[in-house]
Write a protein that holds these residues in place. Structure first.
Motif, PDB file in Angstrom:
ATOM      1  N   LYS A 490       0.909  -1.119   0.484  1.00  0.00           N
ATOM      2  CA  LYS A 490       0.251   0.112  -0.176  1.00  0.00           C
ATOM      3  C   LYS A 490       1.222   1.291  -0.317  1.00  0.00           C
ATOM      4  N   SER A 492       3.444   2.202  -1.430  1.00  0.00           N
ATOM      5  CA  SER A 492       4.456   2.326  -3.213  1.00  0.00           C
ATOM      6  C   SER A 492       2.818   2.491  -3.809  1.00  0.00           C
ATOM      7  N   TYR A 493       2.050   1.567  -3.672  1.00  0.00           N
ATOM      8  CA  TYR A 493       0.744   1.375  -4.887  1.00  0.00           C
ATOM      9  C   TYR A 493      -0.243   1.092  -3.876  1.00  0.00           C
ATOM     10  N   LEU A 496      -4.741   0.308  -6.653  1.00  0.00           N
ATOM     11  CA  LEU A 496      -4.014  -0.930  -7.943  1.00  0.00           C
ATOM     12  C   LEU A 496      -5.336  -1.001  -8.324  1.00  0.00           C
ATOM     13  N   PRO A 564       8.145  -3.255 -12.737  1.00  0.00           N
ATOM     14  CA  PRO A 564       7.062  -3.026 -12.280  1.00  0.00           C
ATOM     15  C   PRO A 564       5.709  -3.326 -12.637  1.00  0.00           C
ATOM     16  N   LYS A 568       3.140  -5.140 -10.148  1.00  0.00           N
ATOM     17  CA  LYS A 568       1.781  -5.649  -9.967  1.00  0.00           C
ATOM     18  C   LYS A 568       0.708  -6.317 -10.437  1.00  0.00           C
TER      19      LYS A 568
END
Length: 596
Positions: A490, A492-493, A496, A564, A568
């Motif tokens: 969470k 870094s991303y 989503l 990356p 994801k």
């Protein structure tokens, strides 16, 4: 070209049908699609045995012909005949996009279906007696009953969960008589005991006293039946004591229900239904369905398929004692009628041990003889016995694994495991206890459900609590790992979005492909488990999913992947696995933990 898993299957069947028509000039009589035994063979397979029968060629030859004939399609990476099977490898982009989108968009509803839509089913489970606390046998019954209810609800049935409380009769009168004789006015409060344990103490005391001599046993038995007669006659003093002792038990039961997560929509009480049962018996006498024996008891002669007694006469079931007092079967006749009429049932399921099979055969046969057309809707869902190292449980001797004691022992074992991991994470005592409860109860449920219901089981607390192997904690830990990965991601991303994911980067390794395959199998497993009344299918499925995920986790980095796009995509795959693990465990009545 976004597709669902079902659309991919339909596309495969359509392409295969078209190829068959071109080669043989007619449509196939039947086509089935499934999964190849090994992931390297592809994602889907069509066996060609039925085609061989239809077109008089070997299945191996047909598979090869079809593999050559099926038109090139951007959906497929390859199509090939392997022995008698036609195998399809779907492009990874379409495969992973289909299953991950489906799981994540449906969330906790993934795996549900509507095959039972419009049908009302009552699942009667647990059915305790108010003369003793719940024991391990009740726990197996309750865990099984809840899991069956969850599965039936998942496939669309309207489920009414029922508990028939056996709150009157000889066993209850034994506890009452013992209390009158030897308790000196003691209560759960004065003794500092849970109510059901307190009443159970007097049931054990009764049997201890009765064992002292045949004369004592005979006298106590006479007093018990006199107490039962007074109860049925409405004697105020007897009724008051009965109500008081039952309330002690109900309070104790409710605590145990909450610990184990047992839920009920309706309660039936034998004390309410036995009168209706008696009315049914008297009507059956009038119609000639029942008759009285030489002692004045009301009996039912069983039909020929039940066999005959040693003297060659038809086997009999006593429906009402000679003194006019009722038996279990008396009130079960009344309860059966109430259940079906009050709830307009399409099916009435009785969850009870295999030792009661003969009893339920008799009950359903009697209901049919009385002219109740819905008797065919009644079904005994049988399960095997629970054994301990010292042998079969015998509550009247006090040799029994009490449910509350079992839960406490499992929580203690779980707490020991949690403390071993305290170096990894400091947690409060309260948090440790909450985790221990979820792990301990989850371990009990998983262990009791992991074999087919009809099999007997030897319960081993220490094996069941292990964090490794075929156990509940192992599967809970796999879920906690998925939660941990998603929690760390969470930062870094924070968001989503599935539409932004490039799914073509997935599927380059066997572990990812196995996860996709496993996720696709879940709806089919739920449906089969519900149809078979077999929660063990879900136990095995969840365990296999946990194993496959752990293999993936140990071999492939998620957050540290060098691309990356791959990070994801793998996060989405982990999220889908997390959803399915949670749903599978919840169907078994097992809670998940974000941290372990």
């Amino acid at each position: 070209m976004k597709m669902t898993v079902e659309e991919i299957k339909k596309a495969i069947l359509k392409k295969t049908t078209q190829a068959i028509e071109r080669i043989f000039g007619q449509e196939p009589e039947s086509l089935e699609i499934g999964f190849p035994p090994e992931i390297e063979f592809g994602d889907f397979t069509i066996p060609c045995f039925s085609l061989a029968k239809q077109f008089k060629k070997s299945p191996v030859e047909i598979a090869k012909l079809l593999a050559k004939e099926i038109e090139r399609d951007p959906l497929f990476q390859r199509v090939e005949g392997v022995g008698p099977y036609l195998n399809f490898k779907v492009q990874n982009k379409f495969l992973f996009e289909a299953i991950c989108t489906e799981v994540i968009s449906q969330g906790e509803k993934f795996g549900n279906s509507d095959i039972g839509r419009g049908e009302r089913v009552m699942v009667e489970y647990l059915s305790p007696n108010t003369n003793k606390p719940l024991h391990l046998g009740h726990v197996r019954n309750g865990v099984f009953g809840m899991a069956i209810s969850n599965l039936l609800e998942a496939v669309g049935f309207k489920v009414i969960k029922a508990n028939l409380i056996n709150d009157r009769g000889v066993p209850i009168c034994k506890s009452m008589l013992a209390w009158k004789k030897w308790a000196n006015g003691a209560t759960p409060e004065t003794e500092g005991m849970k109510g059901d344990h307190f009443v159970g103490k007097w049931y054990v005391r009764y049997n201890q006293e009765a064992k002292k001599s045949p004369e004592i046993e005979k006298e106590l038995d006479r007093e018990v039946h006199e107490l039962l007669r007074k109860w049925e006659a409405g004697d105020p003093e007897t009724r008051h004591l009965w109500e008081t002792m039952n309330q002690w038990v109900y309070q104790g039961f409710e605590e145990t229900y909450q610990k184990l997560g047992f839920e009920f929509d309706v309660f039936y009480y034998e004390s309410d239904t036995y009168k209706l049962g008696k009315d049914i018996v008297f009507e059956g006498l009038r119609k000639g369905v029942f008759k009285k024996d030489e002692k004045g008891a009301v009996i039912f002669e069983l039909p020929e398929e039940f066999g005959r007694d040693k003297d060659g006469k038809p086997k009999k079931v006593t429906i009402l004692r000679e003194d006019g007092t009722s038996l279990y079967i008396t009130q079960d006749l009344g309860t059966a009628l109430l259940k079906v009429t009050e709830h307009n049932l399409d099916r009435s399921i009785y969850v009870a041990g295999s030792e009661h099979e003969y009893y339920f055969r008799c009950l359903f046969t009697i209901l049919k003889a009385l002219g109740y057309g819905w008797a065919d809707k009644c079904y005994h869902l049988s399960y095997g016995m629970v054994y301990l190292p010292e042998g079969k449980m015998k509550s009247r001797e006090g040799k029994v694994v009490d449910a509350d004691d079992l839960i406490a022992e499992m929580e203690e074992l779980a707490l020991e495991e949690i403390k071993k991991r305290e170096a990894e994470e400091e947690i409060s005592e309260q948090e440790a206890k909450e985790r221990a409860h979820k792990i301990g109860v989850g371990a009990i449920k998983f262990y009791l459900l992991r074999i087919r219901p009809t099999q007997d089981i030897h319960f081993d607390p220490e094996k069941s609590i292990s964090f490794d192997g075929f156990t509940g904690p192992y599967c809970q830990y796999a879920f906690a790992r998925t939660a941990g990965i998603l929690r760390k991601a969470k930062t870094s991303y924070p968001k989503l979005e599935i539409q932004e994911i490039d799914f073509s980067v997935l599927g380059s390794n066997q572990e990812e492909l196995q996860l996709a395959r496993q996720l696709m199998k879940f709806p089919e497993e739920v449906e089969k488990a519900a149809k078979e009344f077999n929660p063990a299918r879900i136990v095995n499925y969840v365990y296999e999913t946990a194993q496959i995920f752990n293999q993936f986790y140990n071999k492939h980095s998620v957050l540290s992947a060098n691309d990356p796009k791959l990070v994801k995509a793998r996060l989405i795959l982990v999220k889908a696995v997390s959803i399915v693990l949670k749903k599978g465990l919840n169907l078994l009545g097992i809670e998940v933990l974000e941290r372990m």
